[in-house]
Design a protein around this motif. Structure first.
Motif, PDB file in Angstrom:
ATOM      1  N   GLU A   9       9.906   3.065   7.867  1.00 14.26           N
ATOM      2  CA  GLU A   9       8.542   3.508   8.180  1.00 14.26           C
ATOM      3  C   GLU A   9       8.254   3.332   9.669  1.00 14.26           C
ATOM      4  OE1 GLU A   9       6.021   5.095   7.597  1.00 14.26           O
ATOM      5  OE2 GLU A   9       6.578   5.781   5.623  1.00 14.26           O
ATOM      6  N   LYS A  10       7.276   4.064  10.168  1.00 11.53           N
ATOM      7  CA  LYS A  10       6.886   3.928  11.559  1.00 11.53           C
ATOM      8  C   LYS A  10       5.999   2.694  11.727  1.00 11.53           C
ATOM      9  CE  LYS A  10       2.798   4.249  11.817  1.00 11.53           C
ATOM     10  NZ  LYS A  10       1.705   3.657  11.065  1.00 11.53           N
ATOM     11  N   PRO A  11       5.924   2.050  12.872  1.00  3.69           N
ATOM     12  CA  PRO A  11       6.837   2.217  13.985  1.00  3.69           C
ATOM     13  C   PRO A  11       8.201   1.627  13.643  1.00  3.69           C
ATOM     14  CG  PRO A  11       5.227   0.485  14.446  1.00  3.69           C
ATOM     15  CD  PRO A  11       4.928   1.003  13.090  1.00  3.69           C
ATOM     16  N   PHE A  42       0.822  -1.212   0.000  1.00  5.10           N
ATOM     17  CA  PHE A  42       0.000   0.000   0.000  1.00  5.10           C
ATOM     18  C   PHE A  42       0.863   1.272   0.000  1.00  5.10           C
ATOM     19  CE2 PHE A  42      -1.672   3.351   2.795  1.00  5.10           C
ATOM     20  CZ  PHE A  42      -2.688   3.824   1.975  1.00  5.10           C
ATOM     21  N   LEU A  43       1.818   1.357   0.934  1.00  2.00           N
ATOM     22  CA  LEU A  43       2.620   2.583   1.042  1.00  2.00           C
ATOM     23  C   LEU A  43       3.886   2.548   0.180  1.00  2.00           C
ATOM     24  CD1 LEU A  43       2.518   5.325   2.475  1.00  2.00           C
ATOM     25  CD2 LEU A  43       3.947   4.365   4.278  1.00  2.00           C
ATOM     26  N   GLY A  44       4.406   1.334  -0.056  1.00  2.00           N
ATOM     27  CA  GLY A  44       5.656   1.208  -0.822  1.00  2.00           C
ATOM     28  C   GLY A  44       5.559   1.856  -2.197  1.00  2.00           C
ATOM     29  N   VAL A 104      12.766  -4.210  -3.678  1.00  2.00           N
ATOM     30  CA  VAL A 104      12.851  -5.557  -3.087  1.00  2.00           C
ATOM     31  C   VAL A 104      11.445  -5.926  -2.628  1.00  2.00           C
ATOM     32  CG1 VAL A 104      13.961  -6.985  -1.321  1.00  2.00           C
ATOM     33  CG2 VAL A 104      15.168  -4.975  -2.241  1.00  2.00           C
ATOM     34  N   GLU A 105      10.934  -7.041  -3.118  1.00  2.00           N
ATOM     35  CA  GLU A 105       9.564  -7.435  -2.770  1.00  2.00           C
ATOM     36  C   GLU A 105       9.512  -8.970  -2.694  1.00  2.00           C
ATOM     37  OE1 GLU A 105       6.407  -6.066  -1.900  1.00  2.00           O
ATOM     38  OE2 GLU A 105       6.032  -8.221  -1.843  1.00  2.00           O
ATOM     39  N   VAL A 106       8.944  -9.482  -1.583  1.00  2.00           N
ATOM     40  CA  VAL A 106       8.919 -10.945  -1.413  1.00  2.00           C
ATOM     41  C   VAL A 106       7.870 -11.629  -2.284  1.00  2.00           C
ATOM     42  CG1 VAL A 106       9.944 -11.123   0.910  1.00  2.00           C
ATOM     43  CG2 VAL A 106       7.477 -10.703   0.675  1.00  2.00           C
TER      44      VAL A 106
END
Ligand SMILES: NC(=O)c1ccc[n+]([C@@H]2O[C@H](COP(=O)([O-])OP(=O)(O)OC[C@H]3O[C@@H](n4cnc5c(N)ncnc54)[C@H](O)[C@@H]3O)[C@@H](O)[C@H]2O)c1
Length: 321
Positions: free
Chosen positions: A97-99, A13-15, A38-40
């Motif tokens: 990214e948080k946390p 979503f955020l990537g 990089v993505e699994v």
């Protein structure tokens, strides 16, 4: 280094928005270059290879780490610690990214590692980047932040089914715990809290009270099963009433000597783009990042203590960090 060579780790979503910002910064004052994703997920990698034919699309960090200067970590929270550790051990800059991590101990370890390696560690507390906080801290309303006050921050949204690997304190309330530290420049003394599990196995609604030695009492709520989207900040004290509607970008102030309220509509900024600029400028200009690893670790510590207060039903005294 003229240009920061970047890998984005995690394209969910955020990537995808982080990928866009890396590319946007490549022509701006903080130059970056997207080198790899990089993505699994193999299915996602196949799609990305078509969408980004000139970018390396890989399954593991080790496949590209020697070709980049910095990594942006946008995996689910439980992977932040192992992925950041691997990147730091290779002496590369990190935007996480948080946390920052799921526990304070992990956050401390990463903070030390980043210091030892002499690299930038920037944490994605994007809510700090609202233009309004700068206007409040530097302008006439700053008086409202000083001394004793009643503070209320509500952050809630309808259930979206995202970030359910963590509770609502780690997902949403962490933004406001970080904001309290940033705005008041003071460390709190106690927290108390209640919470409910509604839609998931972890807390979906939490209400906490954070108390400061200056006499500020802050009532925070975070909910992810709410009837509407709410992001509101209120501070009421001897100086008057300051209210910020973060959802609609509007500040209202009713001062002690005012007979009418000030209303200021502030410009909505691209927070993610501002964070990227801050990150690259920290790397290239050797300036401290806007949100450091120490800041990220402190927010994680407060999250742990809020959850402890929920679990025990007791007032929790905070260590001095
Ligand atoms: N700052 C903010 O306001 C904000 C907003 C949303 C999300 N976030 C944070 O961003 C992070 C990601 O959230 P999201 O909603 O994009 O999650 P997501 O589940 O949509 O995406 C995560 C992606 O990472 C991939 N992934 C998992 N492990 C990986 C690994 N080891 N290496 C590479 N890829 C891996 C997954 O396949 C998935 O595509 C979370 O930590 C969340 O808290 C922050």
């Amino acid at each position: 280094m003229e240009r920061v060579r970047v890998a984005v780790i995690g394209y969910g979503f955020l990537g995808k928005w982080h990928v866009e910002k890396v590319q946007k910064c490549s022509t701006a004052d903080a130059p970056s270059e997207l080198v790899a994703i990089v993505e699994v997920s193999a299915e996602m990698r196949d799609r990305l290879k078509v969408q980004f034919p000139r970018i390396k699309i890989v399954a593991e960090v080790k496949d590209i780490i020697d070709e980049v200067d910095a990594c942006i970590i946008v995996t689910p929270t439980s992977y932040h610690y192992p992925v950041a550790k691997e990147v730091l051990q290779k002496g590369k800059h990190v935007f996480c990214e948080k946390p920052m991590t799921t526990t304070y101990e992990e956050a401390q370890e990463l903070t030390k590692l980043a210091q030892q390696k002499g690299v930038v560690f920037h944490v994605g507390h994007s809510e700090r980047f609202h233009l309004v906080w700068e206007q409040i801290k530097k302008g006439p309303y700053s008086q409202a932040l000083r001394g004793p006050a009643w503070v209320r921050i509500d952050r809630a949204a309808p259930f979206k089914g995202r970030a359910t690997d963590v509770d609502v304190v780690r997902d949403l309330m962490i933004h406001d715990l970080d904001l309290l530290l940033y705005l008041f420049d003071e460390w709190p003394v106690t927290v108390e809290a209640i919470g409910y599990k509604i839609r998931t196995k972890s807390y979906d609604f939490v209400s906490s009270t954070v108390t400061f030695a200056s006499g500020k009492k802050c009532f925070l709520t975070a909910g992810r099963n709410h009837v509407e989207e709410v992001r509101k900040f209120d501070i009421q004290g001897p100086h008057g009433h300051l209210q910020v509607d973060m959802h609609n970008c509007r500040l209202k102030f009713f001062g002690a000597s005012h007979s009418v309220s000030d209303v200021l509509d502030y410009q909505k900024r691209d927070h993610l783009l501002e964070e990227h600029r801050s990150f690259y400028q920290a790397i290239l200009g050797h300036t401290p990042p806007t949100v450091s690893a120490v800041d990220g670790a402190r927010a994680v510590y407060l999250v742990d203590q809020v959850l402890k207060a929920v679990e025990t039903g007791q007032v929790v005294s905070l260590a001095k960090l």
